[in-house]
Design a protein around this motif. Sequence first.
Motif, PDB file in Angstrom:
ATOM      1  N   VAL A 122       0.607  -1.267   0.354  1.00  0.00           N
ATOM      2  CA  VAL A 122      -0.030  -0.180  -0.178  1.00  0.00           C
ATOM      3  C   VAL A 122       1.364   1.193  -0.009  1.00  0.00           C
ATOM      4  O   VAL A 122       0.644   2.523  -0.971  1.00  0.00           O
ATOM      5  CB  VAL A 122      -0.687  -0.238   1.764  1.00  0.00           C
ATOM      6  CG1 VAL A 122      -1.878   1.401   1.621  1.00  0.00           C
ATOM      7  CG2 VAL A 122      -1.745  -1.112   0.529  1.00  0.00           C
ATOM      8  N   ALA A 123       1.928   1.144   0.979  1.00  0.00           N
ATOM      9  CA  ALA A 123       2.828   2.140   0.839  1.00  0.00           C
ATOM     10  C   ALA A 123       3.348   2.935  -0.563  1.00  0.00           C
ATOM     11  O   ALA A 123       3.520   3.653  -0.920  1.00  0.00           O
ATOM     12  CB  ALA A 123       4.051   2.171   1.873  1.00  0.00           C
ATOM     13  N   THR A 124       4.124   1.646  -1.200  1.00  0.00           N
ATOM     14  CA  THR A 124       4.337   1.799  -2.308  1.00  0.00           C
ATOM     15  C   THR A 124       3.715   2.147  -3.297  1.00  0.00           C
ATOM     16  O   THR A 124       3.785   3.033  -4.250  1.00  0.00           O
ATOM     17  CB  THR A 124       4.769  -0.077  -3.157  1.00  0.00           C
ATOM     18  OG1 THR A 124       5.748  -0.476  -1.978  1.00  0.00           O
ATOM     19  CG2 THR A 124       5.891   0.369  -4.060  1.00  0.00           C
ATOM     20  N   LEU A 125       2.440   2.108  -3.298  1.00  0.00           N
ATOM     21  CA  LEU A 125       1.381   2.916  -4.397  1.00  0.00           C
ATOM     22  C   LEU A 125       0.661   3.840  -4.482  1.00  0.00           C
ATOM     23  O   LEU A 125       0.473   4.552  -4.708  1.00  0.00           O
ATOM     24  CB  LEU A 125       0.289   1.530  -4.421  1.00  0.00           C
ATOM     25  CG  LEU A 125       0.041   0.556  -5.365  1.00  0.00           C
ATOM     26  CD1 LEU A 125      -0.945  -0.478  -4.890  1.00  0.00           C
ATOM     27  CD2 LEU A 125       0.200   0.710  -6.414  1.00  0.00           C
ATOM     28  N   ASP A 126       1.369   4.385  -3.119  1.00  0.00           N
ATOM     29  CA  ASP A 126       1.217   5.288  -2.493  1.00  0.00           C
ATOM     30  C   ASP A 126       1.172   6.956  -3.447  1.00  0.00           C
ATOM     31  O   ASP A 126       1.864   7.828  -3.597  1.00  0.00           O
ATOM     32  CB  ASP A 126       1.117   5.973  -1.204  1.00  0.00           C
ATOM     33  CG  ASP A 126       1.211   7.446  -0.391  1.00  0.00           C
ATOM     34  OD1 ASP A 126      -0.029   7.651  -0.701  1.00  0.00           O
ATOM     35  OD2 ASP A 126       1.985   8.049   0.259  1.00  0.00           O
ATOM     36  N   GLN A 127       2.775   6.125  -3.797  1.00  0.00           N
ATOM     37  CA  GLN A 127       3.388   7.163  -4.933  1.00  0.00           C
ATOM     38  C   GLN A 127       2.669   6.927  -6.309  1.00  0.00           C
ATOM     39  O   GLN A 127       2.965   8.748  -7.419  1.00  0.00           O
ATOM     40  CB  GLN A 127       5.220   6.567  -5.397  1.00  0.00           C
ATOM     41  CG  GLN A 127       5.446   5.429  -4.347  1.00  0.00           C
ATOM     42  CD  GLN A 127       6.412   5.005  -4.903  1.00  0.00           C
ATOM     43  OE1 GLN A 127       7.312   4.682  -6.126  1.00  0.00           O
ATOM     44  NE2 GLN A 127       7.209   3.886  -3.748  1.00  0.00           N
ATOM     45  N   GLY A 128       1.445   6.581  -6.461  1.00  0.00           N
ATOM     46  CA  GLY A 128       0.454   6.755  -7.600  1.00  0.00           C
ATOM     47  C   GLY A 128       1.122   5.125  -8.785  1.00  0.00           C
ATOM     48  O   GLY A 128       0.867   4.877  -7.784  1.00  0.00           O
TER      49      GLY A 128
END
Length: 93
Positions: free
Chosen positions: A2-8
């Motif tokens: 989830v944190a990785t996808l927070d970049q976009g």
Amino acid sequence: MVATLDQGSLRFTDLHRQIPGISQRMLTLTLRNLERDGLVSRTVYAEVPPRVEYALTPTGKSLIPPALALAGWAIEHVPHIEASRQAYQARNP
């Protein structure tokens, strides 16, 4: 993840590169579960070859602050957790 996808939005291969140690199968299963739960959206583009991107939904984005708080707690308590594990192993060989 989830944190990785927070970049976009990210493609599967980009996600796989950014998450060390995860197998393709586990990544696929996790993405499916996150999509099922409404935390991640999956967009397929009609291109050759097909392009698929994953992104956080608004509900997924709302998970970032609690996830960061949990990560901060874990980092703060690592020494105590490791000491407890060692003590447990000593009592239970």
